[in-house]
Design a protein around this motif. Structure first.
Motif, short mmCIF file in Angstrom:
data_model
loop_
_atom_site.label_atom_id
_atom_site.label_comp_id
_atom_site.label_asym_id
_atom_site.label_seq_id
_atom_site.Cartn_x
_atom_site.Cartn_y
_atom_site.Cartn_z
N ASP B 53 -13.54 -31.13 -41.04
CA ASP B 53 -13.88 -32.43 -42.01
C ASP B 53 -12.57 -32.83 -42.41
OD1 ASP B 53 -14.88 -33.51 -44.09
OD2 ASP B 53 -16.83 -32.25 -43.96
N SER B 107 -19.55 -36.99 -45.89
CA SER B 107 -19.93 -36.12 -44.13
C SER B 107 -21.25 -36.33 -43.54
CB SER B 107 -19.27 -34.84 -44.55
OG SER B 107 -18.62 -34.51 -45.20
N ASP B 164 -24.33 -26.84 -46.06
CA ASP B 164 -23.43 -28.56 -46.69
C ASP B 164 -23.69 -29.64 -45.46
OD1 ASP B 164 -22.37 -29.91 -48.35
OD2 ASP B 164 -20.24 -29.13 -47.34
N THR B 166 -22.10 -30.78 -43.10
CA THR B 166 -21.78 -31.26 -41.38
C THR B 166 -22.84 -30.31 -40.72
OG1 THR B 166 -19.34 -31.91 -42.33
CG2 THR B 166 -19.92 -31.29 -40.00
N GLU B 325 -17.02 -25.55 -36.90
CA GLU B 325 -16.56 -26.82 -38.43
C GLU B 325 -15.77 -25.66 -39.51
OE1 GLU B 325 -19.17 -27.90 -41.82
OE2 GLU B 325 -17.37 -29.91 -42.06
N ALA B 327 -14.22 -26.57 -43.01
CA ALA B 327 -14.71 -27.50 -43.59
C ALA B 327 -14.32 -27.92 -44.49
CB ALA B 327 -16.24 -27.02 -44.01
MG LIG Z 1 -18.33 -30.97 -43.65
#
Ligand SMILES: [Mg+2]
Ligand SMILES: [Mg+2]
Ligand SMILES: [Zn+2]
Ligand SMILES: [Zn+2]
Ligand SMILES: [Zn+2]
Ligand SMILES: [Zn+2]
Lengths: 456, 456
Positions: B53, B107, B164, B166, B325, B327
């Motif tokens: 991210d 995102s 979250d 993503t 991810e 993140a």
């Molecule tokens: Mg993210």
């Protein structure tokens, strides 16, 4: 540019709806075969290197958004099949051999990097590092010089002064980039011809008998040499250069049979495509309906016209090397001028279209397109998101805000890796993560790795 | 990570001298054949998507400089054969069908872009655009859902809260990313299960019966559902999830035969690898001898450990899809925390090494590694070159300064195109310039384009 009439459509906005937004319904065909068919391991006969000074991913995106919309694609720049990331760091002066790293570089060591295959220090032109800026390093032979030594024709064109760092590094060797003309040698005293040196950058470029030299920088060539006459006189008398003043002169030259050409189309840098739009403190300049306005470039040719002519002059059975630079992307970014930078990036794209058209008929041509280092431009979410900001209406019809934040006024380089792209034989060598010094070996042609696919 | 012991050498500094600086004497062999041999047009059996991210070229370069030196190379991230540039723009709410462009995205629309193949508006999770943020758009089916519908196993792991944006976009559909748990639905009233909706992101992820779910975000799963019990209770009772609390639990699970797994290793986001080093107004924080310090992550597993376990659980004859991810690169960049961001980028590289090792034994696996949007971090030339700056000593032993300038405190996304890289069947589809929505078709497997080379 030469291609402008034919490529107007390339700069039309794309349609943005939920269903076809950008490439949402984008490309559908698997690219595997198409990419494989582009791979050739043979050594290229011709090499064309196109540089956008200061052209990083942020600047490419800003220019694309403005010219074509966010989902648009540059017909040249965005169409090259081989793409990678390239590091651009340099060295700092020191006692060596382990020089400190400069994580942000200027245009001299970066251009020296691809020209010579070796790292050097800020301000240095195709010479190695040393203990101080005014102490010359070892001269490193350049790609252009190696092509020339191999009996090929060579060209070096730019939209800045011809003696500026990027074109200088292709075919001269001096400890400080400021030493552009014979009267500019304060920082390079041992380079003076009267001191037994190779002379200023202006002198070295013509002493190297580069077949095609074009750009701005007439004022450097009007300077008196140590021997008395101007560099211009010297170039004509000693090396048979034919001097071109404007685009009419340029159109008139059709071969190199009567000698090399020296195009000097402006006293200093050439005029960018667009008039400046300079970012200012928030809420900044421009707005939701601001667009870039074309500049009056008088009788100056543009980059794609120079590129087309250079190729026409250089094309020969044995092959050629051409470095073509869109120099004012960087210069206008230094001035926090978003329109100037966008226009010169568009000009670079037009030049790439020209060389891709040449490559279609001459598939043994390697084309590499990249920048020299990252720069300051950022695309930001709002008009308070930086030290200096400017807002433009893009081809989408929507506002885009850019910021420059390395200073309160003006702007400077940054250290991110940048995009490198290529097409043609050995173009696969730009994929992945490379350093800009790796371009040196690639342009010289690495030993072919064999038969990669059915086409070879 | 699992690979940490074996990969320590990968994080050693390279030697920097004039002659071997970076890759100055870098790679010598032509890569044409090597690249051609990597091209496969067959449809991948397994797909692994690794997202950093906020991981743009600037952040990659800063992390590489710090961890390995400017001439170093990440053993995972930098080694993928297919590389390209990816646009990340989104839309703004409107009456449609021609929605205004958002040149800087968050995102939610970015992850929705690759998950669904379509553009949407900020804050939106795998639903189309609409007239306002609180008006739901059309649900778009995701890659994960299509794999699941095709009888393959699916995984979704992150170092942020599992709910979250993503990870949410991979397997849920809701108008506002804030609606993470059943008690967080103020902006998504029609999504309430008691209103006949699909529920919060936390509920949808488990209702989708994603086989492997891991990350932070326990606090969302501890919330009461409209029906009474917590989401955690609901997940266990209705869907047979086995809940994992820490790395010991993680080590103990060895197959999915007894049901899907839900790892919730932190109340909120998981702890980054390094303690924060937060940039401040010039001359900023840190200095020429400042290095990043490891954080105490208690009993939390790291990303590469989670990735290795997820693959071990998901690997099966029919194939799988995994989104993993890193993140906290983005989260720490928002906090102008250079060490936090660097550490989580290094973690991503370790995870890429894990999946590349898996691919060696399972060559019908497509690996894609990219970011979701650019961010604010810039590598600058000096400690006054930005609103907030920090200086670190890199693996080269030299100081590197980074700046954050979108705000006076904290930092935000930017709009540059970002690097995308791939390895495996159909990986060639990331080369050139693509949009993140193009990843959708690539992950699903485009119709094979034929026989590109001698290996196919
Ligand atoms: Mg993210
Ligand atoms: Mg230049
Ligand atoms: Zn430059
Ligand atoms: Zn510059
Ligand atoms: Zn993000
Ligand atoms: Zn963010």
């Amino acid at each position: 540019g030469l291609m402008a009439a034919g490529s107007v459509g390339a700069y039309a906005a794309t349609q943005n709806t939920a269903s076809n937004q950008g490439s949402a319904e984008g490309f559908t065909a698997d690219r595997s075969t198409a990419l494989a068919q582009q791979i050739k391991s043979s050594k290229p006969r011709n090499v064309i290197l196109i540089i956008g000074d200061g052209m990083d991913d942020s600047m490419i995106t800003a220019a694309r958004n403005y010219e074509l919309g966010a989902g648009g694609r540059f017909a040249g720049l965005d169409s090259l099949p081989f793409t990678g990331s390239m590091t651009t760091y340099g060295l700092k002066v020191g006692t060596g051999p382990d020089y400190p790293i400069a994580y942000v570089s200027d245009s001299a060591p970066t251009a020296s990097g691809w020209s010579t295959g070796k790292k050097t220090v800020d301000g240095r032109i195709s010479q190695g590092p040393s203990t101080a800026a005014d102490v010359p390093g070892e001269d490193y032979e350049t790609v252009l010089e190696k092509f020339k030594a191999g009996g090929k024709l060579v060209g070096n064109i730019t939209t800045s002064e011809l003696t500026d760092a990027t074109p200088a590094a292709a075919a001269s060797h001096i400890n400080a980039r400021a030493c552009q003309g014979p009267q500019d040698l304060a920082a390079c005293t041992s380079a003076r011809k009267s001191a037994g040196g190779k002379g200023s950058i202006a002198e070295q470029l013509v002493d190297n008998e580069v077949d095609v030299l074009m750009g701005g920088g007439l004022n450097r060539y009007s300077q008196a040499t140590d021997a008395g006459p101007t560099v211009l006189d010297y170039a004509q008398r000693e090396h048979g250069y034919r001097v071109l003043d404007d685009k009419t002169d340029l159109a008139g030259v059709t071969s190199l049979k009567k000698g090399p050409v020296l195009g000097l189309f402006a006293p200093g840098n050439m005029t960018p495509m667009y008039q400046p739009l300079v970012a200012t403190a928030p809420p900044g300049t421009g707005g939701a309906t601001t667009t870039c306005q074309e500049a009056d470039r008088g009788s100056q040719p543009d980059l794609s016209t120079m590129t087309a002519k250079a190729i026409a002059l250089l094309d020969n059975r044995k092959g050629f090397f051409l470095q073509a630079e869109s120099a004012m992307i960087d210069k206008q970014e230094h001035g926090s001028d978003i329109c100037g930078a966008i226009g010169d990036l568009r000009e670079l794209d037009e030049a790439v279209q020209v060389v891709l058209a040449f490559q279609k008929k001459n598939p043994d041509t390697l084309i590499i397109v990249t920048g020299d280092h990252a720069h300051s431009t950022q695309i930001v979410g709002g008009v308070t998101d930086g030290k200096q900001v400017a807002t433009l209406q893009t081809a989408d019809g929507d506002p885009m805000t850019v910021a420059y934040s390395t200073s309160d006024v003006g702007s400077d380089h940054t250290g991110a890796q940048i995009r490198v792209a290529a097409s043609g034989p050995q173009g696969a060598n730009v994929t992945g993560v490379i350093d800009q010094t790796d371009l040196f070996r690639t342009m010289l042609g690495r030993s072919p790795s064999g038969t990669p696919g059915p086409r070879d």
